[in-house]
Design a protein around this motif. Structure first.
Motif, short mmCIF file in Angstrom:
data_model
loop_
_atom_site.label_atom_id
_atom_site.label_comp_id
_atom_site.label_asym_id
_atom_site.label_seq_id
_atom_site.Cartn_x
_atom_site.Cartn_y
_atom_site.Cartn_z
N ILE A 161 0.82 -1.21 0.00
CA ILE A 161 0.00 0.00 0.00
C ILE A 161 0.85 1.26 0.00
O ILE A 161 1.96 1.29 0.54
CB ILE A 161 -0.98 0.01 1.20
CG1 ILE A 161 -0.23 -0.20 2.52
CG2 ILE A 161 -2.03 -1.08 1.03
CD1 ILE A 161 -1.14 -0.23 3.73
N GLU A 162 0.31 2.31 -0.62
CA GLU A 162 1.05 3.56 -0.80
C GLU A 162 0.66 4.61 0.24
O GLU A 162 0.81 5.80 -0.01
CB GLU A 162 0.82 4.09 -2.21
CG GLU A 162 1.28 3.14 -3.30
CD GLU A 162 1.05 3.69 -4.69
OE1 GLU A 162 0.63 4.86 -4.79
OE2 GLU A 162 1.30 2.97 -5.66
N HIS A 163 0.16 4.18 1.38
CA HIS A 163 -0.24 5.12 2.42
C HIS A 163 -0.12 4.43 3.76
O HIS A 163 0.17 3.23 3.84
CB HIS A 163 -1.68 5.58 2.21
CG HIS A 163 -2.67 4.44 2.14
ND1 HIS A 163 -3.19 3.83 3.26
CD2 HIS A 163 -3.18 3.78 1.08
CE1 HIS A 163 -4.01 2.86 2.90
NE2 HIS A 163 -4.02 2.79 1.58
N GLY A 164 -0.34 5.19 4.82
CA GLY A 164 -0.28 4.64 6.17
C GLY A 164 -0.20 5.75 7.19
O GLY A 164 -0.43 6.92 6.87
N SER A 172 4.30 6.27 6.56
CA SER A 172 4.50 4.82 6.43
C SER A 172 4.04 4.31 5.07
O SER A 172 3.00 4.74 4.56
CB SER A 172 3.72 4.09 7.54
OG SER A 172 4.17 4.49 8.81
N LEU A 173 4.79 3.36 4.52
CA LEU A 173 4.50 2.84 3.18
C LEU A 173 4.79 1.36 3.10
O LEU A 173 5.57 0.81 3.87
CB LEU A 173 5.36 3.56 2.13
CG LEU A 173 5.18 5.06 1.92
CD1 LEU A 173 6.33 5.60 1.08
CD2 LEU A 173 3.85 5.36 1.26
N GLY A 174 4.16 0.71 2.12
CA GLY A 174 4.55 -0.63 1.71
C GLY A 174 4.09 -1.76 2.60
O GLY A 174 3.26 -1.60 3.49
N LEU A 175 4.66 -2.93 2.35
CA LEU A 175 4.27 -4.16 3.03
C LEU A 175 4.48 -4.09 4.53
O LEU A 175 3.68 -4.62 5.31
CB LEU A 175 5.07 -5.34 2.47
CG LEU A 175 4.77 -5.78 1.04
CD1 LEU A 175 5.79 -6.81 0.59
CD2 LEU A 175 3.36 -6.35 0.94
N PHE A 176 5.56 -3.45 4.95
CA PHE A 176 5.91 -3.40 6.37
C PHE A 176 5.67 -2.02 6.98
O PHE A 176 6.05 -1.79 8.12
CB PHE A 176 7.38 -3.81 6.56
CG PHE A 176 7.66 -5.22 6.15
CD1 PHE A 176 7.49 -6.27 7.04
CD2 PHE A 176 8.09 -5.52 4.86
CE1 PHE A 176 7.74 -7.59 6.67
CE2 PHE A 176 8.35 -6.83 4.48
CZ PHE A 176 8.17 -7.86 5.38
N GLN A 177 5.04 -1.13 6.20
CA GLN A 177 4.76 0.23 6.67
C GLN A 177 6.04 0.90 7.20
O GLN A 177 6.09 1.44 8.31
CB GLN A 177 3.66 0.22 7.73
CG GLN A 177 2.28 -0.09 7.17
CD GLN A 177 1.76 1.03 6.27
OE1 GLN A 177 1.24 2.04 6.73
NE2 GLN A 177 1.92 0.87 4.95
N GLN A 178 7.06 0.83 6.39
CA GLN A 178 8.34 1.45 6.74
C GLN A 178 8.30 2.94 6.38
O GLN A 178 7.64 3.34 5.42
CB GLN A 178 9.48 0.72 6.02
CG GLN A 178 9.64 -0.71 6.47
CD GLN A 178 10.35 -1.59 5.46
OE1 GLN A 178 10.39 -1.28 4.27
NE2 GLN A 178 10.88 -2.72 5.91
N ARG A 179 9.04 3.75 7.12
CA ARG A 179 8.95 5.21 6.99
C ARG A 179 10.25 5.78 6.40
O ARG A 179 11.33 5.60 6.98
CB ARG A 179 8.66 5.85 8.34
CG ARG A 179 7.36 5.39 8.96
CD ARG A 179 7.15 6.04 10.31
NE ARG A 179 7.12 7.49 10.20
CZ ARG A 179 7.18 8.33 11.24
NH1 ARG A 179 7.27 7.84 12.47
NH2 ARG A 179 7.13 9.63 11.05
N PRO A 180 10.15 6.51 5.29
CA PRO A 180 11.34 7.17 4.74
C PRO A 180 12.01 8.10 5.74
O PRO A 180 13.24 8.19 5.80
CB PRO A 180 10.79 7.93 3.53
CG PRO A 180 9.55 7.19 3.14
CD PRO A 180 8.97 6.68 4.43
N SER A 181 11.19 8.78 6.53
CA SER A 181 11.75 9.74 7.49
C SER A 181 12.54 9.08 8.61
O SER A 181 13.28 9.75 9.33
CB SER A 181 10.62 10.59 8.09
OG SER A 181 9.74 9.78 8.86
N GLN A 182 12.38 7.76 8.77
CA GLN A 182 13.09 7.04 9.82
C GLN A 182 14.26 6.22 9.27
O GLN A 182 14.77 5.32 9.94
CB GLN A 182 12.12 6.12 10.56
CG GLN A 182 10.97 6.85 11.22
CD GLN A 182 11.43 7.88 12.24
OE1 GLN A 182 12.21 7.55 13.13
NE2 GLN A 182 10.98 9.11 12.11
N GLY A 183 14.65 6.52 8.04
CA GLY A 183 15.84 5.89 7.49
C GLY A 183 15.64 4.55 6.83
O GLY A 183 16.63 3.84 6.57
#
Length: 323
Positions: A106-109, A113-124
């Motif tokens: 998914i492209e939201h969260g 948060s993004l993707g299968l694991f809801q990983q965050r670009p802002s958190q590295g």
């Protein structure tokens, strides 16, 4: 002086109440029926089914998922095993993705948060484009999981939380049974356990090059023979034949992750073969695959698995494209 209500009026009031109650019951039943129809049509007719190997037919555990979910689950498993991670790591990763995204890319969260694991670009965790690549996001999850001391011996919720830092760490626990069932099939421990509905009729044609490219993306470049390697009789470069078959070699053994609690059975050629075969079945709609065969068993779109011969010795996994 108390007001007297006539028996006729009381009867009329009760009748109206009964009619309203009956109408609400009918509406609730209709809503339930429509919900069941939606769930069944989306998850059963066009979906994939994983079954456990133990117990009688009535006692086996099952899990149903859409073709999209099957592709993502198979990718998560393939990325894990290609890194030498044990089945327990795959179970932890699948349970995490089930909770975070329902195995959907998914492209939201929450926040960014993004993707299968809801990983965050802002958190590295990577760029948005990287995180929305299931191969990359799964690889990042395993990279962080491998840094958790003794993760394979920890409760699943604890291991997942050490990676995710979720606000609801206990939520992962409810997905562990389904994740374990999926991991047993997708890592190849349970043979012929995954079945998917036939691919939908689309204008897109099957492409052997795309099948090979996706195999390499998920399992690494060593999954197929090198292009300049002398092919076997009747085979073309990189395991492809002119008849629309991609042949994937099954090595005699594979390495287990050192220090990761890998189980001894993970090195078996048969297990590797079934892992590759199940990956192909999960990809059958996305890549328009019509048949997968391994170790005397054949899966066909629309028919499922059948035994072609009793010889269960390891052979190459053969993937035939749909016509």
């Amino acid at each position: 002086m108390p007001r007297t209500v006539s028996p006729a009026r009381r009867h009329t009031g009760r009748s109206r109440l009964l009619r309203i109650t009956a109408a609400l019951v009918v509406l609730a039943a209709l809503g339930g029926y429509m919900t069941v129809q939606y769930i069944t049509s989306s998850k059963v007719v066009d979906g994939c089914l994983v079954e456990s190997a133990d117990g009688s037919a009535g006692e086996r555990r099952t899990y149903r998922m859409s073709p999209e979910q099957a592709v993502n689950a198979a990718t998560i498993s393939a990325v894990g095993t290609s890194r030498g991670m044990p089945e327990r790591a795959v179970t932890i990763a699948l349970a995490t993705a089930l909770q975070e995204s329902g195995l959907r890319n998914i492209e939201h969260g929450d926040r960014d948060s993004l993707g299968l694991f809801q990983q965050r670009p802002s958190q590295g965790w990577g760029t948005e484009e990287q995180i929305l690549d299931p191969v990359y996001s799964a690889g990042e999850f395993y990279r962080h999981l491998a840094q958790v001391p003794g993760y394979s011996r920890l409760p699943l919720t604890v291991a997942a939380q050490r990676v995710q830092r979720s606000g609801f760490p206990q939520a992962y626990a409810k997905h562990e049974p389904d994740a374990a069932l999926l991991a047993a099939a997708l890592t190849g421990r349970t043979p012929a356990a995954l079945n998917c509905a036939p691919p939908r009729a689309t204008a897109a044609s099957a492409d052997p090059a795309k099948v090979r490219a996706e195999l390499v993306r998920a399992f690494g470049k060593n999954v197929l023979p090198a292009v300049d390697e002398a092919p076997r009789a009747g085979a073309g470069a990189a395991g492809a034949t002119a008849t629309g078959i991609v042949s994937v070699p099954v090595p005699a053994a594979r390495k287990s992750g050192s220090g990761s609690g890998a189980d001894a059975a993970s090195g078996g050629a048969a297990r590797r073969g079934w892992e590759l075969a199940h990956w192909a079945v999960a990809q059958s709609e996305a890549l328009r695959l019509g048949q997968v065969s391994y170790a005397g068993r054949v899966w066909e779109a629309g028919a499922g698995w059948r035994t072609e011969r009793e010889d269960a010795s390891g052979t190459d996994v053969r993937i035939r494209l749909a016509r």
